[in-house]
Design an enzyme around this catalytic site. Structure first.
Site: not given
Length: 408
Positions: A117, A124, A191, A193, A225, A229, A232, A245, A249, A352
């Protein structure tokens, strides 16, 4: 409506023809399928009925044999499929081999080899830098404009769209906590992607140059993904993402071949730093893709990230991924990294969109900072196609479920 009678402008018309793996009603046998409108063609059965030399590649329970066959075979098979669904002379043979999309079961369309990834959106990366390093002179790390940053993920937890995602548990520690605690993540995120699927392998010790991208990459798909948080944030200093993570996925059930996206090719954003030769794409064909992504929570669109804004292209990512001599395997999957545009409504993660939980989103069913149990996330997208028609990408959905067996 008969399968051949696809409405004009349907994003899954004969100009698209994405590949998947399905089982027909009343059977558990997996078959390679091609989507046309709201139907699925049994590609292996059609190839056999029409005497195609590629029947052995299509009459399989996974796309991997076709992926491994290489670019010439990919183009030949696509031309044949286009003829089978458009030439009237084939209609009587092919029509009985279609199944309504609503009646079939869809599976992960290929066996995932390795998963990588990336972190390729400048918007971002700058947002994340401003959130976590608000006093830094530059919101980007010093290496960001010089190489595509990435990490190796866990291929065994790549899930097909529609699979529930169990809320992960792990260690977390807020800045004000005296010690870490263990439990389900309370900051589960999305996420948005795009994933790229490798077909033809490469030789160990031989890097793949920028110009080799289309010889090795078969197609692309939407990818979510999922990210814990809080887990992480506690674990990734000084190394990269790990348990935050690796739990899940999600990818689409349909892989769109690169040949279906010729009209969507665009130049990437202007580069602000000189690149080393192996990444310098000045003289290469346009490496970006104009994909219009929509991200929804419980059916409510919260963001529309534009893939055309990605600073690093998929070709550059592939070149960087192999520049040290690492080899490619059939079924390798690599993600673009979170897709975010410059506007607030184009951010590709809740991190975000809510500015790390500071600004809650107002949804019809209540406020959200991060995902709650029962939330359903859906990614969908389209790209410009020939003659102004859209090319649809298979959507990715996933529902968050609570952990049933808490670990202590």
């Amino acid at each position: 409506m008969p399968p051949f009678d696809v409405p004009e402008g349907d994003p899954f018309g004969p100009h698209n023809l994405p590949y998947g793996v399905f089982s027909p009603p009343g059977s558990s046998e997996r078959r390679v399928g091609v989507r046309l409108g709201d139907h699925v063609l049994d590609a292996g059965a059609a190839a056999h009925a029409l005497g195609s030399p590629y029947a052995s590649l299509l009459a399989r329970p996974t796309l991997n044999p076709l992926l491994a066959a290489g670019r010439t075979s990919w183009s030949d098979v696509r031309r044949a499929l286009t003829a089978w669904v458009t030439v009237p002379a084939h209609r009587e043979t092919v029509e009985p081999l279609f199944h309504p999309l609503s009646s079939v079961t869809l599976y992960l369309p290929f066996e995932v080899a390795d998963y990588v990834d990336f972190y390729a959106s400048e918007n971002h990366a700058r947002n994340v830098g401003r959130i976590f390093r608000p006093d830094a002179a530059d919101s980007l790390t010093p290496n960001w404009k010089h190489l595509p940053i990435g990490y190796h993920g866990r291929s065994g937890t790549v899930l097909v769209s529609g699979t529930d995602v169990v809320r992960p548990s792990g260690q977390r520690k807020a800045p004000t906590d005296p010690a870490p605690v263990f439990g389900p993540s309370v900051r589960l995120d999305i996420e948005a992607e795009v994933g790229f699927v490798v077909g033809a392998p490469s030789e160990l010790g031989r890097p793949v140059p920028l110009g080799g991208f289309r010889d090795h990459v078969f197609g692309l798909c939407l990818l979510n993904d999922w990210s814990a948080r809080d887990v992480q944030a506690w674990e990734y200093v000084p190394l990269g993402p790990f348990l935050g993570k690796s739990f899940a996925t999600s990818v689409a059930a349909w892989i769109t071949p690169l040949d279906a996206l010729e009209e969507a090719r665009v130049a990437p954003p202007e580069r602000t730093h000189a690149l080393l030769p192996y990444l310098d794409d000045t003289d290469e064909e346009p490496g970006g893709y104009d994909l219009r992504i929509s991200m929804a929570v419980n059916g409510h669109v919260v963001s529309e990230p534009p893939f055309s804004t990605m600073y690093w292209t998929a070709a550059q990512q592939l070149a960087h991924m192999t520049v040290n001599g690492a080899s490619l395997r059939t079924g390798d999957l690599y993600g673009s990294g979170t897709v975010s545009g410059p506007a607030e409504g184009q951010r590709g993660s809740l991190l975000e969109l809510t500015w790390n939980g500071r600004d809650a989103l107002e949804l019809p069913d209540g406020k959200r900072t991060f995902l709650e149990d029962g939330d359903v996330v859906t990614l969908s997208a389209w790209a410009p196609g020939p003659g102004g028609v859209r090319v649809g990408l298979g959507e990715v959905t996933g529902r968050v479920t609570p952990r049933a067996d808490p670990v202590s």
